[in-house]
Design a protein around this motif. Sequence first.
Motif, PDB file in Angstrom:
ATOM      1  N   MET A 200       0.836  -1.210   0.000  1.00  7.72           N
ATOM      2  CA  MET A 200       0.000   0.000   0.000  1.00  7.72           C
ATOM      3  C   MET A 200       0.866   1.253   0.000  1.00  7.72           C
ATOM      4  O   MET A 200       0.550   2.232  -0.675  1.00  7.72           O
ATOM      5  CB  MET A 200      -0.899   0.024   1.247  1.00  7.72           C
TER       6      MET A 200
ATOM      7  N   MET B 113       1.394   6.083  -7.255  1.00  2.00           N
ATOM      8  CA  MET B 113       0.272   6.734  -7.975  1.00  2.00           C
ATOM      9  C   MET B 113       0.205   8.239  -7.705  1.00  2.00           C
ATOM     10  O   MET B 113      -0.299   8.992  -8.515  1.00  2.00           O
ATOM     11  CB  MET B 113      -1.060   6.052  -7.638  1.00  2.00           C
ATOM     12  N   GLU B 114       0.736   8.676  -6.539  1.00  2.00           N
ATOM     13  CA  GLU B 114       0.652  10.102  -6.205  1.00  2.00           C
ATOM     14  C   GLU B 114       1.819  10.914  -6.738  1.00  2.00           C
ATOM     15  O   GLU B 114       1.653  12.058  -7.105  1.00  2.00           O
ATOM     16  CB  GLU B 114       0.591  10.292  -4.687  1.00  2.00           C
TER      17      GLU B 114
ATOM     18  N   GLY C 217      -6.693  -1.674   0.271  1.00  2.00           N
ATOM     19  CA  GLY C 217      -6.965  -0.937   1.507  1.00  2.00           C
ATOM     20  C   GLY C 217      -8.201  -1.472   2.221  1.00  2.00           C
ATOM     21  O   GLY C 217      -8.217  -1.594   3.449  1.00  2.00           O
TER      22      GLY C 217
ATOM     23  N   GLY D 188      -8.794   6.554   4.295  1.00  2.34           N
ATOM     24  CA  GLY D 188      -8.955   6.128   2.893  1.00  2.34           C
ATOM     25  C   GLY D 188     -10.422   5.909   2.577  1.00  2.34           C
ATOM     26  O   GLY D 188     -10.932   6.378   1.545  1.00  2.34           O
TER      27      GLY D 188
ATOM     28  N   PHE E 216       0.453   8.564   6.660  1.00  2.60           N
ATOM     29  CA  PHE E 216       1.423   7.774   5.890  1.00  2.60           C
ATOM     30  C   PHE E 216       2.852   8.054   6.376  1.00  2.60           C
ATOM     31  O   PHE E 216       3.649   7.134   6.593  1.00  2.60           O
ATOM     32  CB  PHE E 216       1.177   8.024   4.399  1.00  2.60           C
TER      33      PHE E 216
ATOM     34  N   GLY F 106       0.696   3.659  -3.130  1.00  5.97           N
ATOM     35  CA  GLY F 106       0.247   5.026  -2.824  1.00  5.97           C
ATOM     36  C   GLY F 106       1.272   6.043  -3.296  1.00  5.97           C
ATOM     37  O   GLY F 106       0.938   7.025  -3.962  1.00  5.97           O
TER      38      GLY F 106
ATOM     39  N   HIS G 133      -4.662  11.166   5.735  1.00  8.42           N
ATOM     40  CA  HIS G 133      -4.024  10.087   4.982  1.00  8.42           C
ATOM     41  C   HIS G 133      -2.551  10.427   4.721  1.00  8.42           C
ATOM     42  O   HIS G 133      -1.676   9.570   4.825  1.00  8.42           O
ATOM     43  CB  HIS G 133      -4.769   9.888   3.660  1.00  8.42           C
ATOM     44  N   PHE G 134      -2.295  11.701   4.397  1.00  9.12           N
ATOM     45  CA  PHE G 134      -0.918  12.093   4.088  1.00  9.12           C
ATOM     46  C   PHE G 134      -0.030  12.024   5.345  1.00  9.12           C
ATOM     47  O   PHE G 134       1.013  11.368   5.351  1.00  9.12           O
ATOM     48  CB  PHE G 134      -0.875  13.491   3.458  1.00  9.12           C
TER      49      PHE G 134
ATOM     50  N   MET H  54      -5.028   5.241   8.705  1.00  8.65           N
ATOM     51  CA  MET H  54      -4.845   5.100   7.253  1.00  8.65           C
ATOM     52  C   MET H  54      -6.053   4.453   6.583  1.00  8.65           C
ATOM     53  O   MET H  54      -6.527   4.915   5.550  1.00  8.65           O
ATOM     54  CB  MET H  54      -3.603   4.253   6.946  1.00  8.65           C
TER      55      MET H  54
ATOM     56  N   HIS I  22      -5.222   0.042  -5.205  1.00  9.44           N
ATOM     57  CA  HIS I  22      -4.927   0.602  -3.883  1.00  9.44           C
ATOM     58  C   HIS I  22      -6.183   0.599  -2.997  1.00  9.44           C
ATOM     59  O   HIS I  22      -6.143   0.211  -1.832  1.00  9.44           O
ATOM     60  CB  HIS I  22      -4.385   2.028  -4.068  1.00  9.44           C
TER      61      HIS I  22
ATOM     62  N   MET J  81     -12.187   9.155   2.373  1.00 11.65           N
ATOM     63  CA  MET J  81     -11.810   9.868   1.142  1.00 11.65           C
ATOM     64  C   MET J  81     -12.633   9.415  -0.059  1.00 11.65           C
ATOM     65  O   MET J  81     -13.170  10.228  -0.798  1.00 11.65           O
ATOM     66  CB  MET J  81     -10.328   9.586   0.867  1.00 11.65           C
TER      67      MET J  81
ATOM     68  N   LYS K 191      -7.935  13.561   3.372  1.00 13.38           N
ATOM     69  CA  LYS K 191      -6.689  13.603   2.581  1.00 13.38           C
ATOM     70  C   LYS K 191      -5.513  14.005   3.459  1.00 13.38           C
ATOM     71  O   LYS K 191      -4.421  13.431   3.379  1.00 13.38           O
ATOM     72  CB  LYS K 191      -6.826  14.631   1.443  1.00 13.38           C
TER      73      LYS K 191
HETATM   74  C1  HEM Z   1      -2.701   0.821   5.514  1.00 17.75           C
HETATM   75  C2  HEM Z   1      -3.432   1.280   4.555  1.00 17.75           C
HETATM   76  C3  HEM Z   1      -3.014   2.346   3.579  1.00 17.75           C
HETATM   77  C4  HEM Z   1      -1.775   2.858   3.277  1.00 17.75           C
HETATM   78  C5  HEM Z   1      -0.413   2.499   3.889  1.00 17.75           C
HETATM   79  C6  HEM Z   1      -1.967   3.862   2.231  1.00 17.75           C
HETATM   80  C7  HEM Z   1      -0.950   4.631   1.668  1.00 17.75           C
HETATM   81  C8  HEM Z   1      -1.143   5.689   0.792  1.00 17.75           C
HETATM   82  C9  HEM Z   1      -0.112   6.577   0.333  1.00 17.75           C
HETATM   83  C10 HEM Z   1       1.365   6.477   0.716  1.00 17.75           C
HETATM   84  C11 HEM Z   1      -0.698   7.484  -0.498  1.00 17.75           C
HETATM   85  C12 HEM Z   1       0.015   8.647  -1.247  1.00 17.75           C
HETATM   86  C13 HEM Z   1       0.286   9.789  -0.313  1.00 17.75           C
HETATM   87  C14 HEM Z   1      -0.950  10.549   0.092  1.00 17.75           C
HETATM   88  O1  HEM Z   1      -1.448  11.360  -0.694  1.00 17.75           O
HETATM   89  O2  HEM Z   1      -1.463  10.309   1.207  1.00 17.75           O
HETATM   90  C15 HEM Z   1      -2.106   7.179  -0.578  1.00 17.75           C
HETATM   91  C16 HEM Z   1      -3.052   7.877  -1.313  1.00 17.75           C
HETATM   92  C17 HEM Z   1      -4.371   7.483  -1.460  1.00 17.75           C
HETATM   93  N1  HEM Z   1      -4.976   6.423  -0.841  1.00 17.75           N
HETATM   94 FE1  HEM Z   1      -4.145   5.175   0.524  1.00 17.75          FE
HETATM   95  N2  HEM Z   1      -3.307   3.933   1.918  1.00 17.75           N
HETATM   96  C18 HEM Z   1      -3.982   3.033   2.713  1.00 17.75           C
HETATM   97  C19 HEM Z   1      -5.343   2.764   2.701  1.00 17.75           C
HETATM   98  C20 HEM Z   1      -6.246   3.297   1.788  1.00 17.75           C
HETATM   99  C21 HEM Z   1      -7.649   2.945   1.689  1.00 17.75           C
HETATM  100  C22 HEM Z   1      -8.386   1.938   2.603  1.00 17.75           C
HETATM  101  C23 HEM Z   1      -8.182   3.681   0.681  1.00 17.75           C
HETATM  102  C24 HEM Z   1      -9.592   3.706   0.145  1.00 17.75           C
HETATM  103  C25 HEM Z   1     -10.471   2.758   0.247  1.00 17.75           C
HETATM  104  C26 HEM Z   1      -7.120   4.539   0.148  1.00 17.75           C
HETATM  105  C27 HEM Z   1      -7.268   5.459  -0.873  1.00 17.75           C
HETATM  106  C28 HEM Z   1      -6.307   6.363  -1.258  1.00 17.75           C
HETATM  107  C29 HEM Z   1      -6.560   7.444  -2.211  1.00 17.75           C
HETATM  108  C30 HEM Z   1      -7.892   7.747  -2.907  1.00 17.75           C
HETATM  109  C31 HEM Z   1      -5.345   8.161  -2.315  1.00 17.75           C
HETATM  110  C32 HEM Z   1      -5.086   9.412  -3.175  1.00 17.75           C
HETATM  111  C33 HEM Z   1      -5.134  10.611  -2.240  1.00 17.75           C
HETATM  112  C34 HEM Z   1      -5.138  11.932  -2.960  1.00 17.75           C
HETATM  113  O3  HEM Z   1      -5.635  12.031  -4.058  1.00 17.75           O
HETATM  114  O4  HEM Z   1      -4.631  12.887  -2.334  1.00 17.75           O
HETATM  115  N3  HEM Z   1      -5.952   4.258   0.841  1.00 17.75           N
HETATM  116  N4  HEM Z   1      -2.347   6.069   0.220  1.00 17.75           N
END
Ligand code: HEM
Length: 173
Positions: free
Chosen positions: A15, A22-23, A43, A95, A140, A19, A136-137, A91, A39, A98, A133
């Motif tokens: 993840m 893609m970012e 998640g 997510g 992370f 993440g 999440h940032f 996290m 992702h 979001m 958001k």
């Molecule tokens: C342990 C679980 C997770 C980890 C380690 C993780 C990690 C990350 C990381 C490193 C990023 C890029 C940096 C950021 O913009 O925050 C990201 C972005 C993202 N993640 Fe996760 N994630 C997790 C769970 C989830 C879940 C459960 C979802 C949705 C069901 C999700 C949806 C997204 C989305 C939509 C983005 C893009 C954010 C943006 O557009 O700014 N993630 N994630």
Amino acid sequence: MIVLHWGMAVGILMMLGSGIYMEYFNMDNALKFKIFQWHKSGGVLLLIALAIRILIRLLSALPPLPQHFNNLEKRLAHAGHMALYVAMIAMTLSGWVMVSSSIYGLPTIVFGWFQWPHIPNISANELWNSTAKTVHFYGFIFLATLIVGHVGAVIGHYKKDKINLIKRIWWKQ
Ligand code: HEM
Ligand code: HEM
């Protein structure tokens, strides 16, 4: 707990990788969309696994920490593990918030297998979306730092006291 620990460790590293990729990396929109869906699916599976893990953790007794750990080490180990749980909750929940509050309203189909519901009443909600958001940032960064400390502690104890803590989270003692 052993299966969940190692399964989730692999999942969480994937993840973090997906993440960050893609970012922060350039790619065409079709690939970006695919990784986003992957992702989200990964998640959701981690969110379910985490709920099961917390339930088992609350219902089971843990092996006591090694005898020679002093009080400070015991407290630090406990605090570090609790912080890892907090970071995993933050996290996965941020997510989910979001994708539920996004203006695009895209459904989350977990690996083409089943549809995961959105949280009701927050669709297209800018405040929820931007807050999630931000969580999440920073979540992370927090989680990645804790993982480095967690693995560092295992290596440190091995180097300092020749103790292999991995045995504590493996079948063969
Ligand atoms: C342990 C679980 C997770 C980890 C380690 C993780 C990690 C990350 C990381 C490193 C990023 C890029 C940096 C950021 O913009 O925050 C990201 C972005 C993202 N993640 Fe996760 N994630 C997790 C769970 C989830 C879940 C459960 C979802 C949705 C069901 C999700 C949806 C997204 C989305 C939509 C983005 C893009 C954010 C943006 O557009 O700014 N993630 N994630
Ligand atoms: C990558 C994500 C990882 C996460 C989120 C994670 C999380 C955790 C958590 C929360 C615990 C405490 C268990 C409890 O009290 O319920 C734990 C225990 C443990 N983890 Fe990890 N872990 C990860 C990766 C690793 C890795 C790569 C190693 C190997 C170097 C490792 C070695 C251990 C050991 C040895 C214990 C037992 C600690 C003890 O009680 O002595 N973990 N892990």
